[in-house]
Every structure is written in structure tokens, then in C-alpha cells.
Design an enzyme around this catalytic site. Structure first.
Site, PDB file in Angstrom:
ATOM      1  N   ASP A  44     174.924  85.386  63.714  1.00  0.00           N
ATOM      2  CA  ASP A  44     176.247  85.438  64.335  1.00  0.00           C
ATOM      3  C   ASP A  44     176.269  84.666  65.650  1.00  0.00           C
ATOM      4  O   ASP A  44     175.522  84.994  66.582  1.00  0.00           O
ATOM      5  CB  ASP A  44     176.611  86.907  64.588  1.00  0.00           C
ATOM      6  CG  ASP A  44     178.103  87.133  64.685  1.00  0.00           C
ATOM      7  OD1 ASP A  44     178.848  86.151  64.768  1.00  0.00           O
ATOM      8  OD2 ASP A  44     178.528  88.293  64.675  1.00  0.00           O
ATOM      9  N   ASP A  45     177.117  83.637  65.728  1.00  0.00           N
ATOM     10  CA  ASP A  45     177.346  82.864  66.954  1.00  0.00           C
ATOM     11  C   ASP A  45     176.117  82.100  67.424  1.00  0.00           C
ATOM     12  O   ASP A  45     175.967  81.823  68.624  1.00  0.00           O
ATOM     13  CB  ASP A  45     177.849  83.768  68.088  1.00  0.00           C
ATOM     14  CG  ASP A  45     179.281  84.218  67.905  1.00  0.00           C
ATOM     15  OD1 ASP A  45     179.885  83.866  66.874  1.00  0.00           O
ATOM     16  OD2 ASP A  45     179.803  84.941  68.768  1.00  0.00           O
ATOM     17  N   CYS A  88     183.920  83.597  62.847  1.00  0.00           N
ATOM     18  CA  CYS A  88     182.982  84.297  61.971  1.00  0.00           C
ATOM     19  C   CYS A  88     183.598  84.800  60.672  1.00  0.00           C
ATOM     20  O   CYS A  88     183.073  84.525  59.591  1.00  0.00           O
ATOM     21  CB  CYS A  88     182.305  85.432  62.725  1.00  0.00           C
ATOM     22  SG  CYS A  88     183.397  86.489  63.665  1.00  0.00           S
ATOM     23  N   ARG A 105     182.441  83.825  56.786  1.00  0.00           N
ATOM     24  CA  ARG A 105     181.891  84.826  55.867  1.00  0.00           C
ATOM     25  C   ARG A 105     182.684  84.872  54.567  1.00  0.00           C
ATOM     26  O   ARG A 105     182.126  85.015  53.474  1.00  0.00           O
ATOM     27  CB  ARG A 105     181.874  86.187  56.557  1.00  0.00           C
ATOM     28  CG  ARG A 105     180.905  86.240  57.693  1.00  0.00           C
ATOM     29  CD  ARG A 105     181.180  87.336  58.727  1.00  0.00           C
ATOM     30  NE  ARG A 105     180.498  86.966  59.944  1.00  0.00           N
ATOM     31  CZ  ARG A 105     179.218  87.244  60.199  1.00  0.00           C
ATOM     32  NH1 ARG A 105     178.519  87.942  59.318  1.00  0.00           N
ATOM     33  NH2 ARG A 105     178.649  86.840  61.316  1.00  0.00           N
ATOM     34  N   LYS A 128     176.519  92.920  59.361  1.00  0.00           N
ATOM     35  CA  LYS A 128     177.927  92.785  59.744  1.00  0.00           C
ATOM     36  C   LYS A 128     178.774  92.343  58.555  1.00  0.00           C
ATOM     37  O   LYS A 128     178.532  91.294  57.959  1.00  0.00           O
ATOM     38  CB  LYS A 128     178.033  91.763  60.885  1.00  0.00           C
ATOM     39  CG  LYS A 128     179.443  91.311  61.208  1.00  0.00           C
ATOM     40  CD  LYS A 128     179.441  90.332  62.365  1.00  0.00           C
ATOM     41  CE  LYS A 128     180.792  89.643  62.518  1.00  0.00           C
ATOM     42  NZ  LYS A 128     180.857  88.775  63.703  1.00  0.00           N
ATOM     43  N   HIS A 137     182.764  92.564  58.470  1.00  0.00           N
ATOM     44  CA  HIS A 137     183.859  91.876  59.164  1.00  0.00           C
ATOM     45  C   HIS A 137     184.820  91.169  58.214  1.00  0.00           C
ATOM     46  O   HIS A 137     185.369  90.113  58.523  1.00  0.00           O
ATOM     47  CB  HIS A 137     183.299  90.876  60.193  1.00  0.00           C
ATOM     48  CG  HIS A 137     184.209  90.700  61.378  1.00  0.00           C
ATOM     49  ND1 HIS A 137     184.138  89.608  62.219  1.00  0.00           N
ATOM     50  CD2 HIS A 137     185.196  91.492  61.874  1.00  0.00           C
ATOM     51  CE1 HIS A 137     185.033  89.717  63.175  1.00  0.00           C
ATOM     52  NE2 HIS A 137     185.700  90.856  62.987  1.00  0.00           N
ATOM     53  N   HIS A 164     175.703  87.724  68.459  1.00  0.00           N
ATOM     54  CA  HIS A 164     177.045  87.962  68.974  1.00  0.00           C
ATOM     55  C   HIS A 164     176.970  88.895  70.182  1.00  0.00           C
ATOM     56  O   HIS A 164     176.091  89.738  70.267  1.00  0.00           O
ATOM     57  CB  HIS A 164     177.903  88.602  67.876  1.00  0.00           C
ATOM     58  CG  HIS A 164     179.374  88.573  68.165  1.00  0.00           C
ATOM     59  ND1 HIS A 164     179.954  89.291  69.180  1.00  0.00           N
ATOM     60  CD2 HIS A 164     180.395  87.914  67.558  1.00  0.00           C
ATOM     61  CE1 HIS A 164     181.249  89.080  69.190  1.00  0.00           C
ATOM     62  NE2 HIS A 164     181.549  88.233  68.219  1.00  0.00           N
ATOM     63  N   ASP A 194     177.159  81.358  61.407  1.00  0.00           N
ATOM     64  CA  ASP A 194     178.544  81.428  60.945  1.00  0.00           C
ATOM     65  C   ASP A 194     179.464  80.464  61.674  1.00  0.00           C
ATOM     66  O   ASP A 194     180.501  80.073  61.155  1.00  0.00           O
ATOM     67  CB  ASP A 194     179.083  82.863  61.050  1.00  0.00           C
ATOM     68  CG  ASP A 194     179.052  83.422  62.461  1.00  0.00           C
ATOM     69  OD1 ASP A 194     178.482  82.779  63.369  1.00  0.00           O
ATOM     70  OD2 ASP A 194     179.588  84.535  62.662  1.00  0.00           O
ATOM     71  N   ASN A 195     179.124  80.069  62.895  1.00  0.00           N
ATOM     72  CA  ASN A 195     179.913  79.111  63.664  1.00  0.00           C
ATOM     73  C   ASN A 195     179.079  78.661  64.846  1.00  0.00           C
ATOM     74  O   ASN A 195     177.915  79.047  64.985  1.00  0.00           O
ATOM     75  CB  ASN A 195     181.248  79.711  64.134  1.00  0.00           C
ATOM     76  CG  ASN A 195     181.141  81.094  64.715  1.00  0.00           C
ATOM     77  OD1 ASN A 195     181.662  82.053  64.160  1.00  0.00           O
ATOM     78  ND2 ASN A 195     180.437  81.246  65.831  1.00  0.00           N
ATOM     79  N   LYS A 246     182.515  77.667  69.791  1.00  0.00           N
ATOM     80  CA  LYS A 246     183.161  78.503  68.780  1.00  0.00           C
ATOM     81  C   LYS A 246     184.666  78.551  68.997  1.00  0.00           C
ATOM     82  O   LYS A 246     185.137  78.598  70.133  1.00  0.00           O
ATOM     83  CB  LYS A 246     182.576  79.912  68.867  1.00  0.00           C
ATOM     84  CG  LYS A 246     183.296  80.982  68.079  1.00  0.00           C
ATOM     85  CD  LYS A 246     182.689  82.346  68.384  1.00  0.00           C
ATOM     86  CE  LYS A 246     183.450  83.484  67.726  1.00  0.00           C
ATOM     87  NZ  LYS A 246     182.849  84.801  68.038  1.00  0.00           N
TER      88      LYS A 246
END
Length: 770
Positions: A46-47, A84, A88, A142, A144, A237, A347-348, A412
Site C-alpha cells: 500500500d502506497d 488504492c 485493487r 486490506k 477496501h 499506508h 497499488d499506486n 499518489k
């Protein structure tokens, strides 16, 4: 637009044809019988920025990820969605983000198909297709991908992981959480009823334990069945957190500052071929220099503060690598490593949410309701050594985010390369082809069809009796087999009105949303020739206006096909919510000692409004403990009986306020907590006992946005404590020495600062019917 050519396919088939003996690795091919299907692990971080892993130029120690890269494929031209949830959704469905229902993260519900924040009912997930193809399907981490309003315990679970193809699930359904004291954990379809997290608990370790446990449980009962494990890290994240020992490992490594580290990473990237030798590192004028202080101009205290933020971030990345190592070791022990496909990606791009100076008060930054009062809190100074630990919710500064995204510009949620260009590694030791660097353009929606192709599983043709949507992505198996195969030809991007189109060697983008008068193709567009300028340093739009116009027109056509509209040109789109959420704001009575009320459900009772808590309690002489708590170290409030006296605690994003009343007499009491809105997004809190005010916290900033993050608990302080001093003395401080007869929340009117616009769901349909 998948880019598979006849030449690339022939090369792929030619490589497969070399492996025809019974001892060869399994591969789906019409020329030979299948052997055992491969296991599949997809690990999504994540991130994480493009340069944060060792194979992509980082100084952070990632030895296990290095091994994946050494015996696999390293993709230098992989792109994803700018946020994100959209990434996903695309990963799990093979659809483009908006067609998958996610033009934004799962915290909105404006009522448009591209922003439904629910996976389409006619879009089978990768897990659903693999399960139909004989796989066991597991997920940790996660999710989300469920609307906020459907995360609570009474919600429709149609969009929860088990209902979307996973046999087992453990993790956080929300967008992020504390790693030391998660705000809410779900196992399968139920909230995990844990009262108190033990000292040393750390979510990354727990997720890895659970993932290994799922594999172990399968293998005890079935030695042959292939498995799919989707491991979606909550790290890195915000709030960025790590374990003390790992933070200590990186102490002192970032004293040279962000500019020096960025240059060092860039040099390693060019040396390793991650970026071409002719690439230029964007200079301050186009690389957010106005948002990043000069390291040389900082004082000693600022340097120490900023370096600590990055030490914690590096430790968190290191811990992700440790999780990879533990999984690989488990597979090595069982002899399954060689026949396991491992995909690792972000994810980004890295995020600039921390601002120029970073923050130790993560949730204060989410006060984004427009017209914030002057002097609004963005950081509460606290001990630098607490950054990364359970007492503090931090986020690293923009300068380090730029390092994370080396060599690209921006972050992001933008459509510059810093927002969408991410690391991707694919490893499969048994694959009948060699790994290495791949510079073909690959998009996140290509991953699902690729894995189904490699697994020899046909995608489901229908779901729930409805014909399945065709995937937008395509298999890149030919790219794995042939370094000269063609990659994806084009892809659109959109995020809060920011637009972009990659078309071959060219990229057109618009960094801001157009006005309604300008139209979807309008506004200011930039143009970059990516083959000669991969880091977007020279805008060629003035030299090629015809190309810009044609690419803007193509973006428009792609946007229509992918349900991108309406664009959020004025910020109003994401303030629109359905009136079906209003029942969540009705008064409610909570049950003592149950798992906490879910975050969003709790917020509907309290955020951006006045409210009261009506309490009926009976106390004896020894009465003590928490009556009600809402929030955590990121912000919250609490009422307890402590030393026989009412104690009101308010945690204002880390700044503590406490007020005590007189000793309570034995017997029944009616207690009223009043939280009254004051001008400029502030609250006054008061506690009445039997009609007399006994404790007051005057004039404090409201908790809003994502705070309080941990939901309401009655009879104890769940998870991350509101008051650390009480936690150190009493842990969750369960109420005893009396009886909590009733705890009832009564919301007041919404604040004038609340810009939410309710839409009447069903009225248009009813009008047509009438």
C-alpha cells in the site's frame, strides 16, 4: 489494447515447446498434458513508491524481494491506478478501474456506475474464477472494496471477501489501520472479538501468521490442491508504523537528507537499467520543489524529526520484506516454492499526505471540508522517538515521498508518473522461460488475465446468472516468454478530474479537472514523449497541438467506454451521498462489552455535529473503569469512573485534555455527556451527573474526517487507547463495581460545515414507473 502480437505469441509457444518431458514444469499448452497447477501468491503493498525496493534502486534492505527479482521478471514500465481502491478493483477483476466501479477510494457513494465503490455483480473476481477452477482461495490484509456504509455488522455482506470468491479472509476491511492496535479486524464474515492486544502485537506479523496458517490448514487436509493467496498489506499506508528493533536498524541512515538519497537511488536505477541512461531527474521547478524544504536550510531539530520519519518508513518496508521471507521459507519447507507464482506490486505511487513537514497527527489532515478555520491543527508536536510506535499516528514528509517515487514527479492521486508508475515483480522458478528486465507497458488490469492464463483456468463466463463482462486487461504471458514482445498500446487514467492517456511512446495529461464550459476534452493538457523523456521533464504540447487534440479526443472516447463520467470539476461529486445512509444517524443504544461499533457507523452519530450520550449507571464504592470510549491515539474521547470520580478525556489529534468531577455516591445515576458545536469547527464537552455539570472540556477542535477512527466501545477502551496514561495503568480498563444499564447516543443537527448533499435513492425510478 493488450498488445499481444503474432510474433510474441509464436515466441511464447516456441519456448513452451522445449519442455515436453513428464518432469518438466506444468504449463497450459494444447501440445502436452497438464502437470500440477501452480500455486499463486499476489502481494500488494500500500502506497509504496517506485524506488522503495532494492531491485528498483532503494537503500532499504529487502533481501527476500531481491531473490524474487533475481529469479523472476522485473517490470520497469508497470502502471497502476492513482489510488488504492481503483487499483485493487482492477487487479481482482481485470477491468479498468471505473468499469470495476472504482473511480475513487471506497469512501464515497455519489450514485454513478464508475463511482459505485462496489464490484459489479457481473464481474467475476480472480478468486471466483480460480475457485471454480479448483483452487483454494485465501486472503489476508486490506480489502477496501466495500462501501463504508456496508462495513458494519448489520450490513449486506455481498461485497465482502468471502462473497467475492475467497474461502477464508482475515484482515482490515477499511482503507488503513494502526499496525500496533488495529481499529477493527474481520475474520471471514465476522468481526474479531478481541478485547485487548498483547504487548508486541504487530499487524504485519499477524497477517503473515494467518497466511501461513491458511496454507498449513490446507496442506494438512489436501496435499495437491493449488492455492491462491492474496496478501494485501496495510503497510506502508499511513499511519506509518514499525517495530522498535526494525526502526533502530535504520537509525542514522537518512541524515544526508532527501535530495541526496534521491540522487543515490537514481544513480542505482540507471546502473541497473531500471531507468534508461538518458533519463533525467526532474528538477525542482517541475518536481514539487515548492512543497519541499531544502535540507541544507533546515535546523538540527527539523532534520532529526524528518530523518526519524524516514527511518520508520524504511523499517516498515523492511518488515514487508520479512513477510515475503517467511512465506518463501514456508514454501521451501514443503517443496512448493518452485511451482508457486509470486507477484509483488504496489497499488499506486508514494503519497504526499504528510505535507512539507510530515505529521504526527495523521487524522488532522483529513479536515478537507473547505474553508477550514485559520490555525487548524495539522500536527501536534510529540517526542520524536515515539514516531512509528503505538502512541503516535505519523506520516512522512513530502520530501521523502519524492524519494519514494524516484525518478518520477508528483505523487499518489495524480496522473503524473509518480502517481501511477509502480514496481512490479513476477517470480516463478518452474516457469519454462527465463526472467529478466521487461520494459513493456503493463497495466494493473492485465494481472488477473495473466494469472488465469498461467494457471490454465478459464475465466468464469457468467456470475449470478448474468453474462460476465469482458476483461479490459490481457495476458502478458508472451511478454514473460519474449523480451521483445509488444506490451500494452494505450491506457486512460483519471482521478478527481485529473486525466491522462498513454498511447505508445506518448503521454498526454491534464493535471486539473476541466470546467463544464471547457468540456471533457478541454482544459490545459501537457504532452510528453516517454521513450526519450520517461520522467516527464519536457512538455511538448505547444509543438504538437494536433497530437494533443487527437489524444484528448481519444481519452474522451475511452472515458465514455469506461464510465468515467461525470468528472468532479468543482468538488461537489464526492459530497453527494444516498439518503439510505440517514438511518445510520438515528439514535441508538449500545450494548456493554461487545466489540466496538464499526468506524463509519460510529461517525454517523458524532462527526460534524453536536451529540449527546445518555447514560444510566449504578455504582458501588469500588466502581471504576471506562463507561464509553470512541477513538484512539489519533483522536477520540472517553468517559470513565477513575478513583471514584467521573473522568472526561478528550484527545485532540494527540493533544490531551482531561477534566474530573467530584466523587460519585453509591447508587443509580443519570449521566449526560454533551458535545456541543462551537464556531470554527470546535466543540465544548460537558458531563452532567444527576442534572449537575461536573466536568468540562472547553473549546477544542472537532474530530472530523477519519477521526475518531476506532469505533465506539462501551464498558472498556478497545484497541488503540484514547488516553495512554489510563492504558498504561489499567490496559482496556473494563468497567466494574457497578452496572452499565444503558448507553444511548443521540445525534444532533449536522454542522453547517458539513457539505454532504443527500440524494433521494429510488425517486427517479419511481417517477418512471408512475
Amino acid at each position: 489494447m493488450t498488445g499481444r502480437t503474432a510474433r510474441g505469441y509464436e515466441a511464447f509457444e516456441g519456448r513452451v515447446a522445449e519442455f515436453t518431458s513428464d518432469s518438466a514444469p506444468w504449463w497450459p499448452s494444447p501440445r502436452r498434458a497438464r502437470k500440477k497447477a501452480p500455486n499463486i501468491i499476489v502481494m500488494l503493498i500500500d502506497d509504496l513508491g517506485f524506488s522503495d525496493l532494492g531491485p528498483f534502486g532503494s537503500e532499504i534492505e529487502t533481501p527476500h524481494i531481491d531473490v524474487l527479482a533475481d529469479d523472476g521478471w522485473v517490470f520497469t514500465n508497470y502502471r497502476t491506478a492513482p489510488m488504492c481502491s481503483p487499483a485493487r478493483a482492477a487487479l481482482l477483476t481485470g477491468l479498468n478501474p471505473h468499469r470495476a466501479g472504482f473511480g475513487f477510494v471506497a469512501h464515497i457513494d455519489p450514485g454513478y456506475p464508475g463511482f459505485s465503490c462496489e464490484l459489479p455483480a457481473d464481474a467475476p473476481t480472480l478468486a471466483e474464477s480460480l475457485r471454480a477452477g479448483g483452487y483454494a482461495t485465501f486472503m489476508v490484509g486490506k480489502w477496501h472494496l466495500t462501501l463504508e456504509s456496508r462495513l458494519h455488522d448489520g450490513a449486506d455482506r455481498a461485497s465482502w471477501p468471502l462473497q467475492r470468491g475467497f474461502d477464508r479472509y482475515f484482515g482490515s476491511m477499511d482503507g488503513f489501520t494502526s499496525l500496533h492496535h488495529p481499529h477493527r479486524l474481520v475474520q471471514d464474515n465476522s468481526v474479531v472479538g478481541i478485547r485487548d492486544f498483547p504487548d508486541g502485537f504487530f499487524l504485519t506479523d499477524e497477517l503473515t501468521d494467518r497466511a501461513i496458517g491458511m496454507i498449513d490448514d490446507l496442506r494438512v487436509n489436501d496435499q495437491e490442491k493449488p492455492f491462491f493467496l492474496y496478501y494485501a498489506h496495510t503497510s506502508v499506508h499511513g499511519p506509518i508504523q514499525a517495530k522498535d528493533a526494525d526502526i533502530e536498524k535504520y537509525r542514522g541512515r537518512y541524515e544526508a537528507g532527501w535530495s541526496a538519497l534521491r540522487e543515490q537511488r537514481f544513480a542505482r536505477q540507471r546502473e541497473r537499467g531500471i531507468v534508461p541512461s538518458h533519463a533525467r531527474l526532474p528538477e525542482d521547478a517541475i518536481a514539487d520543489g515548492d512543497r519541499i524544504p531544502s535540507w541544507d536550510a533546515l535546523g538540527e531539530d527539523e532534520r532529526r524529526l524528518f530523518a526519524r520519519h524516514m527511518e520508520v518508513y524504511a523499517a516498515a518496508v523492511d518488515e514487508i520484506d520479512q513477510s515475503v521471507g517467511r512465506l518463501l521459507e514456508r514454501l521451501e519447507r514443503s517443496g512448493e516454492r518452485d511451482n508457486t507464482i509470486v507477484i509483488l506490486a504496489s497499488d499506486n505511487g508514494g503519497t504526499a499526505e504528510g505535507g512539507p513537514s510530515g505529521t504526527r497527527s495523521y487524522f488532522a489532515q483529513f479536515g478537507t471540508h473547505g474553508g477550514m478555520p485559520e490555525g487548524w491543527v495539522t500536527d501536534v508536536p510529540r517526542d520524536v522517538e515515539e514516531i512509528g510506535g503505538p502512541r503516535l499516528f505519523g506520516q512522512y514528509p513530502t520530501g521523502w515521498a519524492r524519494v519514494s517515487n524516484t525518478p518520477f514527479r508528483s505523487f499518489k492521486s495524480t496522473t503524473y508518473e509518480g502517481g501511477v508508475h509502480a514496481p512490479l515483480i513476477i517470480s516463478w522458478p518452474d516457469a519454462p522461460m527465463e526472467g529478466g528486465l521487461r520494459d513493456q507497458f503493463v497495466f494493473v488490469s492485465d494481472l488477473a488475465p495473466t494469472l488465469l492464463d498461467l494457471a490454465g483456468v478459464t475465466p468464469l463466463s457468467e456470475r449470478g446468472g448474468r453474462a460476465a463482462q469482458d476483461m479490459d486487461g490481457g495476458s502478458i504471458a508472451d511478454v514473460l516468454a519474449d523480451p521483445d514482445a509488444d506490451g500494452r498500446e494505450a491506457q486512460y487514467f483519471e482521478c478527481v478530474g485529473r486525466r491522462a492517456l498513454v498511447e505508445g511512446e506518448w503521454k498526454a495529461l491534464s493535471a486539473t479537472a476541466p470546467t463544464k464550459a471547457e468540456g471533457a476534452e478541454g482544459g490545459e493538457w501537457e504532452l510528453y514523449h516517454l521513450s526519450t523523456d520517461p520522467t516527464e521533464t519536457v512538455d511538448l504540447s505547444a509543438e504538437h497541438p494536433e497530437r494533443v487534440a487527437r489524444m484528448a479526443e481519444r481519452w474522451h472516447a475511452e472515458a465514455w467506454r469506461n464510465t468515467v463520467f461525470p468528472l468532479d470539476d468543482d468538488g461537489s461529486l464526492f459530497r453527494l451521498r444516498p439518503d439510505t445512509e440517514e438511518p445510520l444517524s438515528a439514535p441508538m443504544t449500545l450494548v456493554p462489552f461487545r466489540p466496538p461499533l464499526e468506524r463509519f457507523r460510529s461517525a454517523k452519530l458524532t462527526v460534524l455535529r453536536s451529540f449527546t450520550i445518555e447514560i444510566e449507571i449504578e455504582t458501588r464504592a469500588e466502581a471504576a473503569g471506562v463507561i464509553v470510549a470512541h477513538g484512539d491515539q489519533g483522536g477520540g474521547y472517553l468517559l470513565a469512573v477513575d478513583d471514584g470520580r467521573p473522568l472526561l478525556v478528550y484527545n485532540a489529534y494527540g493533544a490531551m485534555h482531561r477534566s474530573r468531577g467530584d466523587r460519585l455516591g453509591e447508587g443509580a445515576h443519570r449521566v449526560l455527556v454533551r458535545v456541543d458545536e462551537r464556531p470554527h469547527l470546535r466543540w465544548r464537552l460537558g458531563v452532567d451527573v444527576d442534572g449537575v455539570e461536573v466536568a468540562v472540556v472547553e473549546d477544542v477542535p472537532m474530530l472530523l474526517g477519519m477521526a475518531p477512527f476506532t469505533g465506539i466501545s462501551v464498558g472498556y477502551d478497545y484497541g488503540g487507547p484514547v488516553d495512554w496514561e489510563l492504558h498504561e495503568a489499567h490496559r482496556t480498563y473494563p468497567f466494574g463495581g457497578g452496572e452499565l444499564r444503558s448507553v444511548r447516543y443521540v445525534p444532533g443537527q449536522r454542522s453547517s460545515y458539513d457539505g454532504t448533499v443527500l440524494r433521494a435513492v429510488g425517486e427517479a425510478v419511481q417517477a418512471i414507473a408512475d
